[in-house]
Design an enzyme around this catalytic site. Structure first.
Site, PDB file in Angstrom:
ATOM      1  N   MET B  41       0.769  -0.986  -0.007  1.00 54.53           N
ATOM      2  CA  MET B  41      -0.188  -0.117   0.129  1.00 54.53           C
ATOM      3  C   MET B  41       0.933   1.324  -0.044  1.00 54.53           C
ATOM      4  O   MET B  41       1.127   1.908   0.868  1.00 54.53           O
ATOM      5  CB  MET B  41      -0.723  -0.021   1.141  1.00 54.53           C
ATOM      6  N   ASP B  42       1.585   1.826  -1.325  1.00 50.37           N
ATOM      7  CA  ASP B  42       2.452   2.610  -1.323  1.00 50.37           C
ATOM      8  C   ASP B  42       1.676   4.056  -1.780  1.00 50.37           C
ATOM      9  O   ASP B  42       0.999   3.858  -2.615  1.00 50.37           O
ATOM     10  CB  ASP B  42       3.431   2.272  -2.263  1.00 50.37           C
TER      11      ASP B  42
END
Lengths: 248, 274
Positions: B41-42
């Protein structure tokens, strides 16, 4: 109700096919854009692609689908390009070890065979040789998880030998440097690539040694049969501009 | 009266959206649906910067709060689609290097959100989902560690899909831990096999990921599921994590369906040779 599902199923099927047609169209468009970029790069019009700074690229890996890897001349061509660009260390990987069995072909087809020094083929060990001043390491699936298992056995035998030691009475306690040292002891201590190019139908590393992939940038290049020098140049240029936080 | 009207309209929109999603997922399920999707989840901090959220020293976690909302909606879509396992990379061991205030804020947020996930109207309750926390949990502060353990204990018997949260996790740490456990088990002269290491991974018992999605267009795995990703389709869509929506998820599944046959063939060949 039965009639509704009989009507609905083909409609859903048509919509499904339509969605995949859209995916194919998008891929075709991306491919076209990419071809134009490669054309511009190979024309030499953009000076930024002429002298790429490779200081950050210490090790480059190339994963090739084993079917594609059977095309020895293509693999050799790729190695020549990489050497000309100035890459110093290349790790070639294919899952079945096709390239390990073909290493003699790279030796014979190089301009000066004396520039390539090959070790004997061993299916469960990396193969390392020099080619045009570039170190080439060839590995396969057996150099991944099985190598880690070998390292574990090395650590286990050392641990059991020293079981009288006070520290060991607390149970085995290893650090990541211990694992790296064990992998070195069993002959699987290759470097971590900074960049990995995948030649094949999908962006997937196909079992490349996990211990060596921590911060590797992974780029999909498409099939080996349609490889282009300008595509490689573009990827290396983009890599030279990358910035990593390493978790910070 | 107006409030009631608004809530009725919201409910109606919700129902219509649900029916439309059901149709869409019905269409997608004509092809292979991934059993396990993993997410890196960047992009939460970049999203906060871009949208000038209050990402300052008093609230360094604002981007992550928005990211959590996106996680909940993505989980819902995945479970509605029939994805059995969802794994997320919430906090890497490397992330401890960040500013201590940010790390503390993230720990507090994690505790708050784990508690939220255990409430009656959460997505986990709705789907009878089980939650795992994978990583070196001893590195977490005690309140977070205890909350995580409570969540795992409360959901261990749930029969629905699984959410695995990688926290204080890196793949190399996981491999090290698996080697330690394998050495601890070994008493006789039998060598340690790959299957022993597989059995001692945090992920034991879970299918390997079919897709690993890293948002924000970044191309590296950053020490996430390296051991388990041999045949995973690696995707790196450009949107930042809080921008990841249903259409991106649908696109990801369509891309996966395109290459599924090839990956299944390669995986089968290796398993045949074992």
């Amino acid at each position: 109700m039965i009639e509704a599902s009989v009507i609905a199923s083909p409609i859903l099927g048509v919509v499904f096919c339509l969605l995949h047609v859209i995916v194919s169209l998008v891929h075709t468009w991306s491919h076209l854009v990419h071809q134009i970029q490669c054309l511009i790069i190979s024309s030499g019009l953009l000076s930024k692609y002429q002298n790429i700074n490779l200081n950050r690229l210490r090790h480059l890996a190339v994963v090739i689908d084993s079917e594609d890897a059977k095309n020895k001349s293509k693999v050799h061509q790729l190695l020549c390009w990489l050497s000309d660009i100035g890459v110093k260390y290349v790790i070639l990987y294919d899952i079945e070890g096709v390239m390990k069995k073909s290493d003699k072909a790279y030796e014979k087809s190089s301009a000066n065979p004396s520039e390539t020094k090959c070790m004997d083929f061993a299916p469960n060990m990396p193969l390392i040789f020099d080619m045009f001043g570039m170190t080439v390491e060839i590995i396969s699936y057996t150099d991944g998880k099985e190598a880690v298992a070998k390292g574990a056995n090395y650590l286990c035998s050392n641990y059991l030998k020293n079981q009288d030691d006070t520290l060991n009475k607390l149970g085995p306690k290893f650090t990541e440097p211990d694992i790296s040292s064990a992998l070195k002891a069993v002959g699987h201590d290759g470097p971590e690539p900074d960049l990995l190019l995948v030649y094949g139908p999908a962006r997937c590393h196909l079992g490349f040694p996990a211990w060596r992939l921590r911060y590797t940038e992974i780029v999909h290049m498409g099939p080996l049969s349609s490889m282009k020098l300008s595509a490689v140049v573009k990827v290396l240029y983009d890599f030279s501009k990358k910035h990593q936080n390493y978790g910070k | 009266m107006e409030k009631n009207d608004k809530s009725m309209i919201t409910k109606a929109i919700g129902h219509v959206s649900f029916v439309m999603r059901k149709c869409l997922f019905g269409i997608l399920s004509i092809g292979p649906v991934p059993a396990h999707i993993a997410f890196i989840m960047d992009g939460n901090r970049r999203y906060a910067k871009r949208h000038a959220l209050h990402q300052d020293s008093t609230n360094p976690g604002s981007g992550h709060r928005v990211g959590f909302k996106c996680l909940i909606s993505t989980l819902q879509y995945c479970y509605e689609m029939g994805v059995k396992y969802v794994t997320v990379y919430a906090f890497s061991i490397d992330n401890f290097k960040r500013d201590p205030q940010e790390v503390q804020s993230l720990m507090d947020l994690m505790k708050e959100k784990i508690d939220e996930l255990l409430t009656e109207d959460s997505v986990l309750k709705k789907f009878d989902a089980r939650i795992n926390f994978w990583g070196d949990l001893q590195l977490l502060s005690e309140p977070v560690r205890l909350t995580a353990k409570k969540a795992m204990d409360m959901t261990v018997h749930n029969k629905g899909p699984v959410l695995s949260v990688c926290v204080a996790y890196t793949s190399t740490n996981e491999i090290t831990h698996a080697i330690e456990a394998s050495v601890r088990e070994k008493q006789e002269n039998a060598p340690i096999e790959v299957s022993d290491l597989d059995r001692n991974m945090y992920t034991a018992g879970c299918l390997e990921p079919d897709i690993i999605i890293r948002t924000s267009g970044e191309t590296r795995l950053s020490n996430f599921l390296l051991w388990q990703s041999d045949f995973a389709h690696l995707q790196n869509p450009n949107p930042l994590w809080p921008e990841f929506s249903l259409r991106h998820l649908v696109w990801a599944v369509l891309e996966y369906q395109n290459v599924h046959g090839y990956l299944k063939k390669r995986k089968g060949e290796i398993e045949k040779n074992k």
